[in-house]
Design a protein around this motif. Structure first.
Motif, PDB file in Angstrom:
ATOM      1  N   ALA A 136      42.575 -31.843  -0.749  1.00  0.00           N
ATOM      2  CA  ALA A 136      41.772 -32.360   0.359  1.00  0.00           C
ATOM      3  C   ALA A 136      41.244 -33.753   0.051  1.00  0.00           C
ATOM      4  CB  ALA A 136      40.607 -31.421   0.654  1.00  0.00           C
ATOM      5  N   GLY A 137      41.033 -34.527   1.107  1.00  0.00           N
ATOM      6  CA  GLY A 137      40.437 -35.843   0.973  1.00  0.00           C
ATOM      7  C   GLY A 137      39.789 -36.261   2.279  1.00  0.00           C
ATOM      8  N   LEU A 138      38.746 -37.075   2.185  1.00  0.00           N
ATOM      9  CA  LEU A 138      38.048 -37.584   3.359  1.00  0.00           C
ATOM     10  C   LEU A 138      37.972 -39.094   3.279  1.00  0.00           C
ATOM     11  CD1 LEU A 138      36.183 -34.926   2.174  1.00  0.00           C
ATOM     12  CD2 LEU A 138      35.342 -35.133   4.501  1.00  0.00           C
ATOM     13  N   ALA A 139      38.013 -39.743   4.440  1.00  0.00           N
ATOM     14  CA  ALA A 139      37.921 -41.200   4.465  1.00  0.00           C
ATOM     15  C   ALA A 139      37.380 -41.679   5.801  1.00  0.00           C
ATOM     16  CB  ALA A 139      39.297 -41.834   4.214  1.00  0.00           C
ATOM     17  N   GLU A 148      29.785 -47.516   0.258  1.00  0.00           N
ATOM     18  CA  GLU A 148      31.043 -47.401  -0.488  1.00  0.00           C
ATOM     19  C   GLU A 148      32.104 -46.705   0.353  1.00  0.00           C
ATOM     20  OE1 GLU A 148      32.947 -44.888  -4.216  1.00  0.00           O
ATOM     21  OE2 GLU A 148      30.773 -45.002  -4.008  1.00  0.00           O
ATOM     22  N   VAL A 149      31.727 -45.608   1.002  1.00  0.00           N
ATOM     23  CA  VAL A 149      32.670 -44.859   1.842  1.00  0.00           C
ATOM     24  C   VAL A 149      33.148 -45.717   3.009  1.00  0.00           C
ATOM     25  CG1 VAL A 149      32.845 -42.933   3.462  1.00  0.00           C
ATOM     26  CG2 VAL A 149      31.824 -42.580   1.203  1.00  0.00           C
ATOM     27  N   ILE A 150      32.219 -46.407   3.682  1.00  0.00           N
ATOM     28  CA  ILE A 150      32.563 -47.151   4.894  1.00  0.00           C
ATOM     29  C   ILE A 150      33.297 -48.447   4.575  1.00  0.00           C
ATOM     30  CG2 ILE A 150      31.575 -48.412   6.863  1.00  0.00           C
ATOM     31  CD1 ILE A 150      29.379 -46.243   6.932  1.00  0.00           C
ATOM     32  N   LEU A 151      32.811 -49.200   3.605  1.00  0.00           N
ATOM     33  CA  LEU A 151      33.410 -50.498   3.308  1.00  0.00           C
ATOM     34  C   LEU A 151      34.528 -50.404   2.278  1.00  0.00           C
ATOM     35  CD1 LEU A 151      30.196 -52.723   3.259  1.00  0.00           C
ATOM     36  CD2 LEU A 151      31.835 -52.385   5.118  1.00  0.00           C
ATOM     37  N   GLY A 152      34.446 -49.447   1.375  1.00  0.00           N
ATOM     38  CA  GLY A 152      35.549 -49.233   0.439  1.00  0.00           C
ATOM     39  C   GLY A 152      36.768 -48.685   1.150  1.00  0.00           C
ATOM     40  N   ALA A 153      36.536 -47.873   2.174  1.00  0.00           N
ATOM     41  CA  ALA A 153      37.597 -47.375   3.068  1.00  0.00           C
ATOM     42  C   ALA A 153      38.752 -46.742   2.309  1.00  0.00           C
ATOM     43  CB  ALA A 153      38.097 -48.500   3.966  1.00  0.00           C
TER      44      ALA A 153
END
Length: 277
Positions: free
Chosen positions: A136-139, A168-173
């Protein structure tokens, strides 16, 4: 409501638990029909006292909900009907997440594969989420399309993790593994893939078997954050970027390069990073 009324959802119910299997090939994009069917199902069971737990899963082990349908760039009025039914101050995508978040039943996501964009926001709006280690993974991949999340991610994630991790989640994408998502607070637990079904099924049955009134009391006692002002800020940021040429160019370029196909979605971030604005 019978399961024959849905073409993109397979629904089974037993002992107070409804299992909703999402099946919108090839990669379960969150298009208007899928959003409408999920919304219609949630409304249909809202006052059903016999349905206590909702478990969402995917018919495709690789993809839960890919993301919002990128082809909607050519259909600016596709969400008009949904928008008219959205509560004041919410765009259709935010209203979709809030409908799930405010559901009286306990909503659980069983994540075996990938969930990005609106699919990841759906998971964040659920009461609980459990994911398969190593699979599983989320992005939140929106930044790679020249926009920021517009369906609740900026607010949901801010209630689950630190500001630094949210950025980090939003801008690291990038795709966040199940193990890291657990550590960040995005999901409840990362479990060995072979144990995921059994764990979630047992938890759902146990919750559904609780004495009458316990679920409602617990959900009332553990209050939801009031995100209304944050949703306004999120929508303004998303809409302002979506109107710029970069977003249109990146979305169209992504589709041309293979987004929304199984091959393209397996490594969507690399595909999008190769595009020129």
């Amino acid at each position: 409501m019978t399961t024959t009324e849905f073409s993109r959802l397979h629904i089974s119910s037993a002992n107070g638990v409804s299992t909703i299997t999402i099946d919108n090939p090839p990669v379960n994009v969150l298009d208007v029909p899928l959003m409408s069917e999920i919304r219609r199902f949630l409304l249909s069971v809202r006052d059903d006292q016999n349905t206590r737990v909702l478990v969402f899963q995917s018919a495709d082990p690789e993809f839960f909900i890919a993301h919002v349908d990128m082809t909607l760039i050519d259909e600016p009025h596709a969400f008009d009907d949904v928008a008219r039914e959205a509560p004041e101050g919410l765009n259709p995508f935010q209203a979709f997440g809030e409908l799930l978040r405010e559901q009286p039943q306990v909503a659980i996501v069983k994540l075996a594969g990938l969930a990005r964009g609106g699919g990841a926001e759906f998971i964040s709006a659920a009461d609980m989420a459990f994911a398969a280690e190593g699979q599983a993974g989320l992005a939140q991949c929106e930044a790679l399309m020249g926009i920021t999340p517009g369906g609740g991610a900026t607010q949901y994630l801010s209630t689950r993790m630190t500001r630094g991790r949210t950025l980090e989640v939003i801008l690291g994408a990038d795709v966040i593994s199940a193990t890291t998502a657990e550590r960040y607070g995005w999901i409840n637990r990362a479990l060995p893939a072979a144990e995921l079904d059994g764990f979630v099924d047992r938890l759902a049955r146990n919750i559904a078997a609780l004495p009458e009134g316990v679920i409602a009391a617990a959900k009332k006692a553990v209050p939801m954050a009031d995100l209304r002002e944050g949703f306004r800020r999120e929508h303004d940021a998303w809409a302002g970027l979506f109107a710029r040429p970069a977003a249109e160019n990146l979305i169209r370029g992504g589709l041309k390069a293979g987004a929304q196909t199984k091959g393209g979605e397996r490594n969507l971030e690399a595909l999008l990073r190769q595009l020129e604005v």
